[in-house]
Motif scaffolding. Structure first.
Motif, PDB file in Angstrom:
ATOM      1  N   SER A 106      -7.854  -1.093 -15.749  1.00 32.89           N
ATOM      2  CA  SER A 106      -7.508  -0.532 -17.058  1.00 32.89           C
ATOM      3  C   SER A 106      -7.776   0.974 -17.049  1.00 32.89           C
ATOM      4  CB  SER A 106      -8.320  -1.202 -18.166  1.00 32.89           C
ATOM      5  OG  SER A 106      -9.710  -1.094 -17.931  1.00 32.89           O
ATOM      6  N   GLY A 107      -7.128   1.673 -17.959  1.00 26.95           N
ATOM      7  CA  GLY A 107      -7.275   3.117 -18.040  1.00 26.95           C
ATOM      8  C   GLY A 107      -6.678   3.799 -16.827  1.00 26.95           C
ATOM      9  N   PHE A 108      -7.325   4.886 -16.371  1.00 28.74           N
ATOM     10  CA  PHE A 108      -6.855   5.627 -15.208  1.00 28.74           C
ATOM     11  C   PHE A 108      -7.463   5.105 -13.904  1.00 28.74           C
ATOM     12  CE2 PHE A 108      -6.365   9.492 -18.189  1.00 28.74           C
ATOM     13  CZ  PHE A 108      -5.093   9.072 -18.550  1.00 28.74           C
ATOM     14  N   ARG A 109      -8.198   3.987 -13.947  1.00 30.22           N
ATOM     15  CA  ARG A 109      -8.846   3.475 -12.740  1.00 30.22           C
ATOM     16  C   ARG A 109      -7.813   2.926 -11.771  1.00 30.22           C
ATOM     17  NH1 ARG A 109     -11.733   6.034 -16.070  1.00 30.22           N
ATOM     18  NH2 ARG A 109     -13.972   6.019 -15.686  1.00 30.22           N
ATOM     19  N   ARG A 110      -7.963   3.310 -10.509  1.00 37.67           N
ATOM     20  CA  ARG A 110      -7.077   2.872  -9.438  1.00 37.67           C
ATOM     21  C   ARG A 110      -7.955   2.380  -8.289  1.00 37.67           C
ATOM     22  NH1 ARG A 110      -4.634   3.502 -13.355  1.00 37.67           N
ATOM     23  NH2 ARG A 110      -2.702   4.694 -13.709  1.00 37.67           N
ATOM     24  N   LEU A 111      -7.681   1.195  -7.797  1.00 35.69           N
ATOM     25  CA  LEU A 111      -8.552   0.558  -6.823  1.00 35.69           C
ATOM     26  C   LEU A 111      -8.071   0.850  -5.400  1.00 35.69           C
ATOM     27  CD1 LEU A 111     -11.050  -1.221  -7.274  1.00 35.69           C
ATOM     28  CD2 LEU A 111      -9.594  -3.201  -6.840  1.00 35.69           C
ATOM     29  N   HIS A 112      -8.985   1.347  -4.550  1.00 43.12           N
ATOM     30  CA  HIS A 112      -8.695   1.677  -3.161  1.00 43.12           C
ATOM     31  C   HIS A 112      -9.481   0.758  -2.234  1.00 43.12           C
ATOM     32  CE1 HIS A 112      -6.934   5.708  -4.181  1.00 43.12           C
ATOM     33  NE2 HIS A 112      -7.748   5.570  -5.220  1.00 43.12           N
ATOM     34  N   LEU A 113      -8.875   0.382  -1.118  1.00 37.94           N
ATOM     35  CA  LEU A 113      -9.593  -0.344  -0.084  1.00 37.94           C
ATOM     36  C   LEU A 113     -10.479   0.615   0.705  1.00 37.94           C
ATOM     37  CD1 LEU A 113      -6.691  -2.571   1.205  1.00 37.94           C
ATOM     38  CD2 LEU A 113      -8.835  -3.434   0.249  1.00 37.94           C
ATOM     39  N   ILE A 114     -11.645   0.143   1.143  1.00 38.51           N
ATOM     40  CA  ILE A 114     -12.509   0.930   2.011  1.00 38.51           C
ATOM     41  C   ILE A 114     -12.884   0.089   3.229  1.00 38.51           C
ATOM     42  CG2 ILE A 114     -13.426   2.329   0.131  1.00 38.51           C
ATOM     43  CD1 ILE A 114     -16.006   0.660   0.258  1.00 38.51           C
ATOM     44  N   LEU A 115     -13.038   0.759   4.370  1.00 42.54           N
ATOM     45  CA  LEU A 115     -13.400   0.098   5.615  1.00 42.54           C
ATOM     46  C   LEU A 115     -14.511   0.873   6.309  1.00 42.54           C
ATOM     47  CD1 LEU A 115      -9.814  -0.412   7.141  1.00 42.54           C
ATOM     48  CD2 LEU A 115     -11.069  -2.017   5.669  1.00 42.54           C
ATOM     49  N   GLN A 116     -15.488   0.154   6.836  1.00 44.98           N
ATOM     50  CA  GLN A 116     -16.445   0.774   7.751  1.00 44.98           C
ATOM     51  C   GLN A 116     -16.016   0.418   9.167  1.00 44.98           C
ATOM     52  OE1 GLN A 116     -20.486  -0.651   8.209  1.00 44.98           O
ATOM     53  NE2 GLN A 116     -21.236   1.451   8.383  1.00 44.98           N
ATOM     54  N   LEU A 117     -15.708   1.425   9.952  1.00 39.33           N
ATOM     55  CA  LEU A 117     -15.278   1.202  11.319  1.00 39.33           C
ATOM     56  C   LEU A 117     -16.486   0.927  12.205  1.00 39.33           C
ATOM     57  CD1 LEU A 117     -12.656   4.087  11.562  1.00 39.33           C
ATOM     58  CD2 LEU A 117     -12.414   1.786  10.579  1.00 39.33           C
TER      59      LEU A 117
END
Length: 207
Positions: A106-117
């Motif tokens: 909701s709102g301006f929130r945008r979900l990004h994937l994160i990875l630890q290599l």
């Protein structure tokens, strides 16, 4: 094509990787902060990052009756992120590896994937999950994604990373790179699935 040629062509087709892990939180009452006790998959270790990590909530509402048990970041008083790692295996996210999840922003929130290599460092995806009025299932082909360096302490993106080594990935998770803004400005993740080949974890002596 002859039968031998046809068989060779068939055998050369890329193979869809199996389910590496799925996490769908336990159906227990809402609680803040979220803890390892809320993780349903016994093979996974959960870690929460960022100055706002104490605000990550394992959420649920009695109404509507189909409300899921999900991760919510609306109370994060600073940037926050959550990740999962398999206790015995690392994920090979090359080839046809993919990630599926059910989310609502909701709102301006945008979900990004994160990875630890596994060979060092964190990356965050350019691709993102945008706002929606209702829960939405999405699938990401990892090989099509672009990445930037991630400061895991501040949860701030950095320079682009060209061709990161995704053959051994230690942790997989998500972040909005923002503080929580309550119900009107937050992210929600119901479940996540990772489809990837598995590699046994290396001991410290093997690194």
């Amino acid at each position: 094509l002859g039968s031998a040629e046809a068989q060779a062509g068939k055998n050369s087709q890329p193979v869809q990787p199996p389910l590496f892990f799925r996490e769908d939180l336990k159906e227990t009452p809402a609680a803040t902060p979220i803890t390892q006790e809320h993780v349903s998959n016994p093979n996974l270790v959960m870690t929460v990052y960022g100055t706002g990590k104490a605000g990550v909530r394992k959420s649920h509402h009695d109404t509507p009756v189909d409300d899921p048990y999900y991760v919510w970041d609306g109370d994060c008083q600073g940037n926050c992120a959550i990740s999962f790692r398999d206790k015995a295996r690392e994920a090979d996210l090359t080839g046809l590896a993919k990630i599926r999840w059910r989310t609502k922003q909701s709102g301006f929130r945008r979900l990004h994937l994160i990875l630890q290599l596994a060979r060092g460092g964190w990356v965050v995806s350019d691709a993102l999950e945008s706002a929606s009025a209702d829960w939405r299932e999405s699938e990401w082909a990892v090989q099509d994604m672009r990445w930037r360096r991630l400061d895991i302490d501040k949860l701030v993106e950095g320079a682009p990373v060209e061709h990161p080594d995704l053959s051994r990935v230690d942790e997989i998770g998500w972040t909005t790179l923002m503080t929580g803004g309550g119900t009107p400005a937050s992210s929600r993740v119901d479940w996540i699935e990772v489809y990837a080949r598995a590699a046994a974890r290396k001991s410290a002596s093997q690194n």
